[in-house]
Write a protein that holds these residues in place. Sequence first.
Motif, PDB file in Angstrom:
ATOM      1  N   UNK A 198       0.828  -1.198   0.000  1.00  0.00           N
ATOM      2  CA  UNK A 198       0.000   0.000   0.000  1.00  0.00           C
ATOM      3  C   UNK A 198       0.864   1.251   0.000  1.00  0.00           C
ATOM      4  N   UNK A 199       0.287   2.317  -0.566  1.00  0.00           N
ATOM      5  CA  UNK A 199       0.978   3.611  -0.634  1.00  0.00           C
ATOM      6  C   UNK A 199       0.232   4.641   0.195  1.00  0.00           C
ATOM      7  N   UNK A 200      -0.284   4.233   1.332  1.00  0.00           N
ATOM      8  CA  UNK A 200      -1.034   5.039   2.293  1.00  0.00           C
ATOM      9  C   UNK A 200      -2.508   5.180   1.949  1.00  0.00           C
ATOM     10  N   UNK A 201      -2.862   5.091   0.687  1.00  0.00           N
ATOM     11  CA  UNK A 201      -4.261   5.267   0.328  1.00  0.00           C
ATOM     12  C   UNK A 201      -4.887   4.066  -0.347  1.00  0.00           C
ATOM     13  N   UNK A 202      -4.078   3.297  -1.042  1.00  0.00           N
ATOM     14  CA  UNK A 202      -4.616   2.188  -1.817  1.00  0.00           C
ATOM     15  C   UNK A 202      -3.738   0.961  -1.653  1.00  0.00           C
ATOM     16  N   UNK A 203      -4.400  -0.189  -1.837  1.00  0.00           N
ATOM     17  CA  UNK A 203      -3.674  -1.449  -1.877  1.00  0.00           C
ATOM     18  C   UNK A 203      -3.446  -1.864  -3.314  1.00  0.00           C
ATOM     19  N   UNK A 204      -2.343  -2.549  -3.531  1.00  0.00           N
ATOM     20  CA  UNK A 204      -2.057  -3.135  -4.833  1.00  0.00           C
ATOM     21  C   UNK A 204      -1.684  -4.591  -4.583  1.00  0.00           C
ATOM     22  N   UNK A 205      -2.390  -5.490  -5.257  1.00  0.00           N
ATOM     23  CA  UNK A 205      -2.181  -6.914  -5.031  1.00  0.00           C
ATOM     24  C   UNK A 205      -1.420  -7.548  -6.182  1.00  0.00           C
ATOM     25  N   UNK A 206      -0.628  -8.546  -5.855  1.00  0.00           N
ATOM     26  CA  UNK A 206      -0.077  -9.414  -6.870  1.00  0.00           C
ATOM     27  C   UNK A 206      -1.142 -10.406  -7.307  1.00  0.00           C
ATOM     28  N   UNK A 207      -0.849 -11.141  -8.348  1.00  0.00           N
ATOM     29  CA  UNK A 207      -1.827 -12.100  -8.873  1.00  0.00           C
ATOM     30  C   UNK A 207      -1.804 -13.419  -8.124  1.00  0.00           C
ATOM     31  N   UNK A 208      -0.876 -13.559  -7.188  1.00  0.00           N
ATOM     32  CA  UNK A 208      -0.903 -14.729  -6.315  1.00  0.00           C
ATOM     33  C   UNK A 208      -0.042 -15.881  -6.780  1.00  0.00           C
ATOM     34  N   UNK A 209       0.307 -16.720  -5.836  1.00  0.00           N
ATOM     35  CA  UNK A 209       0.955 -18.006  -6.099  1.00  0.00           C
ATOM     36  C   UNK A 209       0.002 -19.084  -5.619  1.00  0.00           C
ATOM     37  N   UNK A 210      -0.379 -19.958  -6.548  1.00  0.00           N
ATOM     38  CA  UNK A 210      -1.280 -21.047  -6.195  1.00  0.00           C
ATOM     39  C   UNK A 210      -0.463 -22.253  -5.771  1.00  0.00           C
ATOM     40  N   UNK A 211      -0.615 -22.644  -4.522  1.00  0.00           N
ATOM     41  CA  UNK A 211       0.170 -23.740  -3.949  1.00  0.00           C
ATOM     42  C   UNK A 211      -0.715 -24.963  -3.745  1.00  0.00           C
ATOM     43  N   UNK A 212      -0.208 -26.093  -4.197  1.00  0.00           N
ATOM     44  CA  UNK A 212      -0.896 -27.365  -3.979  1.00  0.00           C
ATOM     45  C   UNK A 212       0.089 -28.304  -3.282  1.00  0.00           C
TER      46      UNK A 212
END
Lengths: 107, 116
Positions: free
Chosen positions: A90-104
């Motif tokens: 986050x940059x104080x106002x917004x979140x930014x997400x990665x696309x994730x790692x799918x673990x099995x």
Amino acid sequence: GIQVEQSPPDLILQEGANSTLRCNFSDSVNNLQWFHQNPWGQLINLFYIPSGTKQNGRLSATTVATERYSLLYISSSQTTDSGVYFCAVDDFNKFYFGSGTKLNVKP
Amino acid sequence: GAGVSQSPSNKVTEKGKDVELRCDPISGHTALYWYRQSLGQGLEFLIYFQGNSAPDKSGLPSDRFSAERTGGSVSTLTIQRTQQEDSAVYLCASSLASLYSNQPQHFGDGTRLSIL
């Protein structure tokens, strides 16, 4: 906005194995978090880690803010670790997400 | 309740209708967050409230989306004239303090929205 890249996108482990998930981000951030979303969709905050290293049981995380990356370590993986791991900054106002790692994790 | 409560848990509606999603945060949590997760996609941040105010609304996907929070507690996310691309799981989270502080977020179970 801030770009967040996670790797690998998919990971298959045998139960008991260790793994490292990576999160790169494109700009200075206020904070960084790791989340786990289980196969039923429930989301849990794992670490709040703008810098340094934290450990919680078999999980640990390290963020090197000056080099704009964070690592999530899973040791002695268990089937219950399966799911998607998200990194968010986050940059104080917004979140930014990665696309994730799918673990099995396979028994 | 002890956790973040979202309602409805599932919503199926026709394209063009308006929908309202509700989030009831953990009592005493001043910060509230809305996210969206489309099928097979990562999380998308929509908006964050500190108390009743949202410092940045630019994360909302279009002007059909609006959110409000009253009394520093319950929040509603409203989508007007729904489109099929609005189909997603909408997640709400709350935390004790703002984005500035080291407080974990607690997530609700989400509202699964399907636009026919």
